[in-house]
Design an enzyme around this catalytic site. Structure first.
Site, PDB file in Angstrom:
ATOM      1  N   THR A   1       0.849  -1.186   0.000  1.00 29.68           N
ATOM      2  CA  THR A   1       0.000   0.000   0.000  1.00 29.68           C
ATOM      3  C   THR A   1       0.884   1.234   0.000  1.00 29.68           C
ATOM      4  OG1 THR A   1      -1.740   1.208   1.199  1.00 29.68           O
ATOM      5  CG2 THR A   1      -0.200  -0.068   2.530  1.00 29.68           C
TER       6      THR A   1
ATOM      7  N   HIS B   1       2.589 -11.521  14.309  1.00 29.15           N
ATOM      8  CA  HIS B   1       3.672 -12.069  15.135  1.00 29.15           C
ATOM      9  C   HIS B   1       3.447 -13.553  15.468  1.00 29.15           C
ATOM     10  CE1 HIS B   1       7.323 -11.644  17.176  1.00 29.15           C
ATOM     11  NE2 HIS B   1       7.090 -10.544  17.883  1.00 29.15           N
TER      12      HIS B   1
END
Length: 395
Positions: free
Chosen positions: A314, A366
């Site tokens: 993006t 994560h």
């Protein structure tokens, strides 16, 4: 001959239903084959349904209705008695020009229909390219009508004491879907963002040196996005954990590089996919990115162009964003944010220099990706952009 049914097209498995947003013809109108009759909106794209034959239109489903795949919308009664209706090229030439040329944007057409604007009475003049209407033009007309008439309705409310205007409109299906997916991403991932910065001087010098030659040869401007995509692909090859996703208790590693590119459209943010980006040349990357951006702007993207993708880029820098923490595009595990290139004082070999710098931001899950992989991934992109020859040599 029996009446010909108008049906909702087959919707993909990932799309449960759709909404009828605009009928371009009225009950009893004579319609011509291949003329667009109705638009339906899914949570991903707008689909246009054309007439299959010449005939008289019968509408059975109103605008705003939720419909399913293959559901009946109306019918066309075959007839050759065109003389009983307005001639397409003569009597309605002005109206046709207004609808197909100046108001070709689905968003604009929907706004006109929602607020029942009389196109000729309002004497609408577009400020867009070629006299096309934009959303801003329609909003100005709505506000003007409200102030003149002092008439509150479901869409516009006016505080007469101080002329403070409020507008209330329903969320589009795409905007609702975007909101749902963003909230789902925040709730279901252990999202973390890490940053780095890039000296963009080498890329800018390359574009300055070869930009004109590139455009003359390939007919497309050499932008920044093709460099970003190439750098990302090389980094993904070295860190396969980032080109992966979690599926239940399994990790799915992708051995292909389908890069989603975030594109801002009038209906919201969409992420069309560049398939097999590792096999596409710089010139074809620029052409494909431009094509997808234009199709997104005009709501012409297909379901196939919107689905899939193993990693997302993006570029908030085109709007002036200096830094951001992008949200992961599920079911992917990470997203890279590019930002505005700004001249900043930097220390180089013990001396202060003014350099065009850009921040990189990698948001990642994560649960799948550790700090070592995320930081290493960003370092590869940084090295590729600061020394573009690495992309050619793949080192």
């Amino acid at each position: 001959m029996n009446n010909i049914e108008i049906l909702v097209p087959d919707l993909p498995e990932s799309v449960a239903d759709a909404t009828v947003i605009t009928w371009h013809k009225k009950q009893g109108d004579f319609v011509y084959r291949d003329e667009i009759l109705v638009e339906i909106e899914t949570d991903k794209v707008i689909l246009e349904i054309p007439a299959s034959i010449d005939g008289i239109l019968k509408i059975d489903v109103k605008e705003g209705t939720i419909v399913l795949s293959k559901q009946h919308l109306g019918s066309i009664k075959p007839t050759d008695q065109k003389n009983n209706f307005k001639d397409k090229k003569n009597d309605v030439s002005i109206d046709t020009e207004v609808k197909t040329d100046k108001f070709s944007s689905p968003t604009v057409r929907r706004m006109i229909a929602e607020h029942d604007l009389n196109l000729h009475k309002e004497d609408i003049k577009g400020t867009g390219v070629g006299g096309r209407l934009t959303r801003k033009d329609i909003n100005k007309i709505l506000i003007s009508k409200t102030i003149e008439n002092k008439d509150n309705d479901n869409n516009i409310s006016l505080n007469e004491s101080n002329n403070r205007v409020e507008k209330r409109v329903s969320m589009t299906r795409l905007r609702k879907r975007i909101a749902e997916r963003l909230l789902e991403s925040k709730k279901t991932t252990a999202m973390l963002t890490t940053f780095n910065e890039v000296n963009m001087s080498p890329i800018k010098e390359l574009r300055k040196k070869y930009g004109e030659i590139f455009e003359e040869r390939y007919g497309i401007r050499l932008g920044f996005m093709s460099f970003y995509v190439k750098a990302v692909v090389e980094a993904l090859k070295r860190y396969p954990e980032i080109n992966a996703s979690i599926d239940g208790d399994d990790i799915v590693y992708y051995n292909y590089f389908d890069i989603s590119i975030a594109v801002s459209t009038p209906r919201g943010l969409v992420t069309p996919v560049l398939r097999d980006a590792d096999k596409i040349s710089m010139a074809n990357l620029e052409k494909e990115i431009k094509k997808l951006a234009l199709k997104g702007r005009d709501s012409k993207l297909t379901i196939e162009e919107m689905t899939g993708g193993s990693f997302t880029i993006t570029n908030g820098g085109i709007f002036g964003s200096l830094m951001s923490t992008p949200i992961i595009n599920l079911p992917q595990s990470s997203i890279l944010g590019m930002h505005a290139i700004k001249d900043r004082p930097m220390v180089v070999n013990g001396k202060i220099e003014i350099l065009p710098m850009m921040y990189l931001a990698l948001s990642y899950d994560h649960c799948l990706i550790d700090g070592r992989e995320s930081v290493g991934f960003l370092n590869v992109i940084k090295n590729m952009l600061e020394d573009p020859a690495r992309m050619l040599l793949e080192i």
